[in-house]
Design a protein around this motif. Structure first.
Motif, short mmCIF file in Angstrom:
data_model
loop_
_atom_site.label_atom_id
_atom_site.label_comp_id
_atom_site.label_asym_id
_atom_site.label_seq_id
_atom_site.Cartn_x
_atom_site.Cartn_y
_atom_site.Cartn_z
N GLY A 67 64.41 50.98 83.23
CA GLY A 67 64.09 52.40 83.31
C GLY A 67 62.63 52.68 83.02
O GLY A 67 61.97 53.44 83.74
N LEU A 68 62.13 52.06 81.97
CA LEU A 68 60.73 52.23 81.61
C LEU A 68 59.82 51.73 82.72
O LEU A 68 58.90 52.42 83.15
CB LEU A 68 60.42 51.49 80.30
CG LEU A 68 58.97 51.50 79.84
CD1 LEU A 68 58.50 52.92 79.54
CD2 LEU A 68 58.81 50.60 78.61
N THR A 71 59.65 53.99 85.81
CA THR A 71 58.82 55.17 85.60
C THR A 71 57.35 54.80 85.61
O THR A 71 56.53 55.47 86.25
CB THR A 71 59.18 55.85 84.26
OG1 THR A 71 60.56 56.23 84.30
CG2 THR A 71 58.32 57.08 84.01
N GLN A 74 55.73 54.11 89.03
CA GLN A 74 55.50 55.28 89.88
C GLN A 74 54.14 55.92 89.63
O GLN A 74 53.67 56.70 90.45
CB GLN A 74 56.60 56.32 89.66
CG GLN A 74 57.95 55.88 90.16
CD GLN A 74 59.04 56.89 89.83
OE1 GLN A 74 58.79 57.97 89.32
NE2 GLN A 74 60.29 56.52 90.14
N ARG A 81 49.68 54.91 84.03
CA ARG A 81 50.81 54.03 83.71
C ARG A 81 51.04 53.99 82.20
O ARG A 81 52.19 53.98 81.75
CB ARG A 81 50.60 52.63 84.30
CG ARG A 81 50.84 52.61 85.81
CD ARG A 81 50.93 51.21 86.38
NE ARG A 81 49.66 50.53 86.45
CZ ARG A 81 48.77 50.65 87.43
NH1 ARG A 81 49.02 51.47 88.44
NH2 ARG A 81 47.66 49.97 87.42
N ALA A 84 52.71 57.15 81.33
CA ALA A 84 54.07 57.21 81.88
C ALA A 84 55.11 56.72 80.87
O ALA A 84 56.29 57.09 80.96
CB ALA A 84 54.16 56.42 83.18
N ASP A 87 56.26 59.77 79.45
CA ASP A 87 57.06 60.52 80.42
C ASP A 87 58.48 59.97 80.45
O ASP A 87 59.45 60.74 80.54
CB ASP A 87 56.42 60.44 81.81
CG ASP A 87 55.03 61.07 81.85
OD1 ASP A 87 54.72 61.93 80.99
OD2 ASP A 87 54.25 60.67 82.73
N TYR A 88 58.61 58.65 80.39
CA TYR A 88 59.93 58.05 80.34
C TYR A 88 60.68 58.51 79.09
O TYR A 88 61.86 58.88 79.16
CB TYR A 88 59.83 56.52 80.36
CG TYR A 88 61.16 55.84 80.19
CD1 TYR A 88 62.08 55.81 81.24
CD2 TYR A 88 61.52 55.25 78.99
CE1 TYR A 88 63.33 55.21 81.08
CE2 TYR A 88 62.76 54.65 78.83
CZ TYR A 88 63.65 54.63 79.88
OH TYR A 88 64.88 54.05 79.71
N GLY A 91 62.07 62.07 79.45
CA GLY A 91 63.31 62.12 80.22
C GLY A 91 64.51 61.62 79.42
O GLY A 91 65.60 62.20 79.47
N TRP A 92 64.30 60.55 78.67
CA TRP A 92 65.38 59.97 77.86
C TRP A 92 65.81 60.94 76.76
O TRP A 92 66.99 61.13 76.51
CB TRP A 92 64.89 58.65 77.29
CG TRP A 92 65.85 57.89 76.44
CD1 TRP A 92 67.21 57.82 76.55
CD2 TRP A 92 65.51 57.08 75.31
NE1 TRP A 92 67.74 57.00 75.57
CE2 TRP A 92 66.70 56.53 74.80
CE3 TRP A 92 64.32 56.75 74.70
CZ2 TRP A 92 66.73 55.69 73.70
CZ3 TRP A 92 64.34 55.90 73.61
CH2 TRP A 92 65.53 55.37 73.12
#
Length: 187
Positions: A67-68, A71, A74, A81, A84, A87-88, A91-92
């Protein structure tokens, strides 16, 4: 239903139950019932509760890593990065099932009595630090940045779990921006 399907269902069910209630609070009978398997099949797949716990930790590690990385990949630039990561986390933290880091929780619950759990939690955290170090290196940042960002991420996880909000991810991201920019301009 093949063996790997049964095994995966047991692990997924155990992960959900352990996350919701804690490892020690979930007995084998509750797990068997929730997974929809016989006790014989459960013990056929996992000879002990500790073997299930280790399988759950492996499952969590793979889910976290995949998952990490999805993300992070992207994001466009090396700086993006690094950001990000947070950002991960954001979402979690918004997921209904978020109860904090499963490795921190497992270590807190079993680390003193289960050397295997303690060691796996340490290895998971070490692999995260190595991942952040690789991303920081790709950004051209000095070596000191990676542990700082990892600590921010770890602190955000704990804060979000205790506070019950996802605010910590954004706050940690803002702090990470300051650290990254300072590290990149001083380098």
């Amino acid at each position: 239903m093949d063996i790997s399907e049964v095994r995966n269902r047991i692990v997924a069910t155990a992960d959900e139950l352990y996350n919701a209630k804690g490892i020690q609070a979930v007995g084998m009978d509750e797990l068997r019932s929730a997974a929809g398997v016989s006790l014989k099949k459960l013990y056929g797949e996992f000879p002990s509760k500790s073997s299930i716990v280790m399988a759950v930790l492996e499952h969590r590690h793979q889910s976290w890593t995949q998952g990490l990385d999805a993300t992070v990949q992207q994001a466009g630039t090396p700086r993006e990065r690094l950001l990000a990561i947070f950002d991960y986390l954001a979402g979690w933290f918004c997921q209904d099932s978020f109860r904090g880091c499963g490795f921190i929780n497992s270590f807190a619950e079993l680390g003193a009595i289960s050397p295997d759990v303690a060691e796996y939690a340490r290895k998971h955290k070490e692999s995260f630090q190595e991942y952040v170090a690789r991303l920081a290196g790709e950004a051209g940042a000095p070596k000191y940045l990676a542990p700082q960002l990892a600590i921010l991420a770890e602190g955000a996880q704990t804060t979000a779990a205790i506070a019950g909000t996802s605010d910590a991810a954004g706050q940690a991201r803002q702090a990470a921006e300051v650290l990254i920019d300072a590290a990149l301009t001083s380098n």
